[in-house]
Write a protein that holds these residues in place. Structure first.
Motif, mmCIF file in Angstrom:
data_model
loop_
_atom_site.group_PDB
_atom_site.id
_atom_site.type_symbol
_atom_site.label_atom_id
_atom_site.label_comp_id
_atom_site.label_asym_id
_atom_site.label_seq_id
_atom_site.Cartn_x
_atom_site.Cartn_y
_atom_site.Cartn_z
ATOM 1 N N GLY A 194 -42.788 1.561 -62.137
ATOM 2 C CA GLY A 194 -43.179 0.607 -61.108
ATOM 3 C C GLY A 194 -42.305 -0.628 -61.105
ATOM 4 N N GLY A 195 -42.899 -1.756 -60.645
ATOM 5 C CA GLY A 195 -42.139 -2.996 -60.526
ATOM 6 C C GLY A 195 -42.073 -3.490 -59.097
ATOM 7 N N TYR A 196 -43.045 -3.099 -58.280
ATOM 8 C CA TYR A 196 -43.112 -3.498 -56.870
ATOM 9 C C TYR A 196 -41.816 -3.174 -56.130
ATOM 10 C CZ TYR A 196 -47.759 -5.559 -56.664
ATOM 11 O OH TYR A 196 -49.116 -5.726 -56.629
ATOM 12 N N TRP A 197 -41.195 -2.057 -56.494
ATOM 13 C CA TRP A 197 -40.011 -1.523 -55.829
ATOM 14 C C TRP A 197 -38.812 -2.460 -55.905
ATOM 15 C CZ3 TRP A 197 -44.522 -2.304 -52.756
ATOM 16 C CH2 TRP A 197 -45.379 -1.193 -52.660
ATOM 17 N N ARG A 198 -38.814 -3.426 -56.836
ATOM 18 C CA ARG A 198 -37.744 -4.417 -56.895
ATOM 19 C C ARG A 198 -36.719 -4.047 -57.963
ATOM 20 N NH1 ARG A 198 -42.152 -8.402 -55.610
ATOM 21 N NH2 ARG A 198 -41.583 -9.253 -53.559
ATOM 22 N N ALA A 199 -35.468 -4.482 -57.731
ATOM 23 C CA ALA A 199 -34.342 -4.035 -58.547
ATOM 24 C C ALA A 199 -34.418 -4.504 -59.988
ATOM 25 C CB ALA A 199 -33.034 -4.522 -57.912
ATOM 26 N N GLN A 200 -35.121 -5.604 -60.257
ATOM 27 C CA GLN A 200 -35.117 -6.118 -61.621
ATOM 28 C C GLN A 200 -35.933 -5.287 -62.593
ATOM 29 O OE1 GLN A 200 -36.288 -7.750 -58.873
ATOM 30 N NE2 GLN A 200 -37.791 -9.341 -59.433
ATOM 31 N N TYR A 201 -36.685 -4.325 -62.082
ATOM 32 C CA TYR A 201 -37.486 -3.449 -62.942
ATOM 33 C C TYR A 201 -36.889 -2.052 -62.907
ATOM 34 C CZ TYR A 201 -40.708 -7.323 -62.277
ATOM 35 O OH TYR A 201 -41.271 -8.572 -62.216
ATOM 36 N N GLY A 202 -36.701 -1.451 -64.078
ATOM 37 C CA GLY A 202 -36.016 -0.173 -64.117
ATOM 38 C C GLY A 202 -36.698 0.874 -64.973
ATOM 39 N N ALA A 203 -35.984 1.957 -65.203
ATOM 40 C CA ALA A 203 -36.531 3.132 -65.875
ATOM 41 C C ALA A 203 -36.847 2.899 -67.339
ATOM 42 C CB ALA A 203 -35.561 4.308 -65.734
ATOM 43 N N GLU A 204 -36.431 1.758 -67.885
ATOM 44 C CA GLU A 204 -36.829 1.452 -69.256
ATOM 45 C C GLU A 204 -38.344 1.353 -69.388
ATOM 46 O OE1 GLU A 204 -36.325 -2.404 -67.066
ATOM 47 O OE2 GLU A 204 -35.097 -0.591 -67.314
ATOM 48 N N LEU A 205 -39.034 1.063 -68.283
ATOM 49 C CA LEU A 205 -40.493 0.999 -68.307
ATOM 50 C C LEU A 205 -41.114 2.376 -68.533
ATOM 51 C CD1 LEU A 205 -41.082 -1.414 -65.278
ATOM 52 C CD2 LEU A 205 -41.365 -1.964 -67.700
ATOM 53 N N GLY A 206 -40.441 3.417 -68.087
ATOM 54 C CA GLY A 206 -40.976 4.767 -68.223
ATOM 55 C C GLY A 206 -40.563 5.483 -69.489
ATOM 56 N N ALA A 207 -39.557 4.967 -70.198
ATOM 57 C CA ALA A 207 -39.030 5.674 -71.372
ATOM 58 C C ALA A 207 -40.069 5.880 -72.471
ATOM 59 C CB ALA A 207 -37.801 4.942 -71.908
ATOM 60 N N PRO A 208 -40.904 4.879 -72.813
ATOM 61 C CA PRO A 208 -41.906 5.132 -73.852
ATOM 62 C C PRO A 208 -42.896 6.222 -73.469
ATOM 63 C CG PRO A 208 -41.623 2.773 -73.506
ATOM 64 C CD PRO A 208 -40.914 3.462 -72.389
ATOM 65 N N LEU A 209 -43.228 6.315 -72.185
ATOM 66 C CA LEU A 209 -44.145 7.362 -71.724
ATOM 67 C C LEU A 209 -43.476 8.723 -71.829
ATOM 68 C CD1 LEU A 209 -45.205 4.641 -70.526
ATOM 69 C CD2 LEU A 209 -46.074 5.983 -68.599
ATOM 70 N N ALA A 210 -42.208 8.796 -71.428
ATOM 71 C CA ALA A 210 -41.487 10.060 -71.503
ATOM 72 C C ALA A 210 -41.345 10.523 -72.950
ATOM 73 C CB ALA A 210 -40.113 9.912 -70.846
ATOM 74 N N THR A 211 -41.091 9.580 -73.849
ATOM 75 C CA THR A 211 -41.009 9.918 -75.275
ATOM 76 C C THR A 211 -42.327 10.486 -75.779
ATOM 77 O OG1 THR A 211 -39.349 8.185 -75.649
ATOM 78 C CG2 THR A 211 -40.567 8.976 -77.574
ATOM 79 N N ASN A 220 -37.634 11.149 -66.709
ATOM 80 C CA ASN A 220 -37.794 9.721 -66.445
ATOM 81 C C ASN A 220 -36.817 9.328 -65.353
ATOM 82 O OD1 ASN A 220 -38.776 7.069 -66.812
ATOM 83 N ND2 ASN A 220 -37.139 6.598 -68.267
ATOM 84 N N LEU A 221 -37.344 9.059 -64.169
ATOM 85 C CA LEU A 221 -36.522 8.982 -62.962
ATOM 86 C C LEU A 221 -36.193 7.534 -62.597
ATOM 87 C CD1 LEU A 221 -35.274 10.589 -60.620
ATOM 88 C CD2 LEU A 221 -37.483 10.453 -59.455
ATOM 89 N N GLU A 222 -34.907 7.257 -62.457
ATOM 90 C CA GLU A 222 -34.461 5.985 -61.897
ATOM 91 C C GLU A 222 -34.130 6.189 -60.427
ATOM 92 O OE1 GLU A 222 -34.857 3.012 -61.621
ATOM 93 O OE2 GLU A 222 -33.836 2.247 -63.422
ATOM 94 N N TYR A 223 -34.165 5.111 -59.658
ATOM 95 C CA TYR A 223 -33.952 5.193 -58.220
ATOM 96 C C TYR A 223 -33.528 3.828 -57.712
ATOM 97 C CZ TYR A 223 -38.733 3.335 -58.474
ATOM 98 O OH TYR A 223 -39.849 2.579 -58.788
ATOM 99 N N ARG A 224 -32.887 3.819 -56.539
ATOM 100 C CA ARG A 224 -32.514 2.551 -55.923
ATOM 101 C C ARG A 224 -33.770 1.815 -55.469
ATOM 102 N NH1 ARG A 224 -28.686 4.716 -51.360
ATOM 103 N NH2 ARG A 224 -30.226 6.390 -51.520
#
Length: 258
Positions: A37-54, A65-69
């Motif tokens: 998540g991150g309200y669709w803003r660029a300053q938030y990235g896939a590092e937020l999902g990495a602990p969940l994926a692990t 763990n998907l990153e996107y524009r």
């Protein structure tokens, strides 16, 4: 084990596949697409999902763990939405490399990622998409666990959540772009034919509970109605593997991939 793959040329068009540490040739129990998540803003990235994926890989699941524009780095409308579908479709090319079973592909999305996960589950609804560059013949999600997701964009816009995040994502207000707001809103893809668990934190001050309850209420008439699940904690406990809120999400993911 983790492997990074590009699904497009942009620096934000990539995903990282977390694989269980099982014996070679052993198939993971299922595939989970983690959408941050991150309200669709660029300053938030896939590092937020990495602990969940692990954590999910530790449960024997392949986690993508998907990153996107995002808005601010080439995303918004329609790029963010195109990336989510293209990123999910990349799994088709990885299945043979990593022995992935694409008959069970579940999305786990937090906040804005919950919106994108549920939106992607409705990719083949009549009239969706109304913009170029999408495929309706790609990898299908077979279930979604939304974690305090923004599942009602019209209400999120009305509440002016995160200082106009919805209009920022879609390039302007619904009064100016009604069609794209409709196409981006999971409410207008109902009913879905896949299970959706709308998990919401009881002490969530970032995304109101009403955004999950209104979605679930609107989908009750469908053949596979969404289910509301409330959990203790705040918005961010949902993405902390050490909390009861996250463990409930993991339990639901495991239920959907079996």
């Amino acid at each position: 084990m983790r492997h990074r793959y590009q699904y497009g040329e942009d620096p934000s068009q990539w995903g990282e596949l977390f694989l269980p540490g099982s014996a070679p040739g052993t198939a993971p129990r299922g595939v989970v697409v983690v959408i941050h998540g991150g309200y669709w803003r660029a300053q938030y990235g896939a590092e937020l999902g990495a602990p969940l994926a692990t954590d999910l890989a530790g449960q024997g699941i392949a986690a993508w763990n998907l990153e996107y524009r995002r808005a601010g780095n080439g995303g918004g409308w329609p790029g963010t939405f195109q990336d989510i579908l293209a990123g999910i479709d990349k799994l088709a090319g990885l299945a043979g490399l990593h022995n992935l079973d694409l008959r069970k592909v579940v999305a786990l999305g937090h906040s804005a990622g919950g919106h994108l996960a549920v939106w992607a589950a409705g990719r083949d609804r009549p009239g969706r998409p109304g913009w170029a560059g999408t495929r309706n013949d790609g990898v299908r999600l077979t279930g979604v666990v939304s974690q305090s997701g923004l599942l009602n964009l019209a209400e999120a816009e009305r509440l002016n959540l995160s200082n106009g995040a919805v209009a920022n994502l879609l390039g302007g207000p619904s009064s100016e772009f009604p069609e794209r707001h409709r196409e981006a809103d999971p409410m207008f893809a109902l009913p879905l034919d896949v299970p959706v668990y709308a998990v919401h934190a009881e002490e969530d001050d970032d995304v109101p509970l009403a955004l999950s309850t209104s979605y679930v209420d609107a989908g009750r008439a469908g053949g596979v109605p969404a289910q509301l699940v409330t959990v203790p904690g705040d918005h961010y406990e949902l993405i902390d593997p050490d909390t009861a809120a996250y463990r409930k999400c993991r339990e639901l993911v495991l239920e959907l991939v079996v």
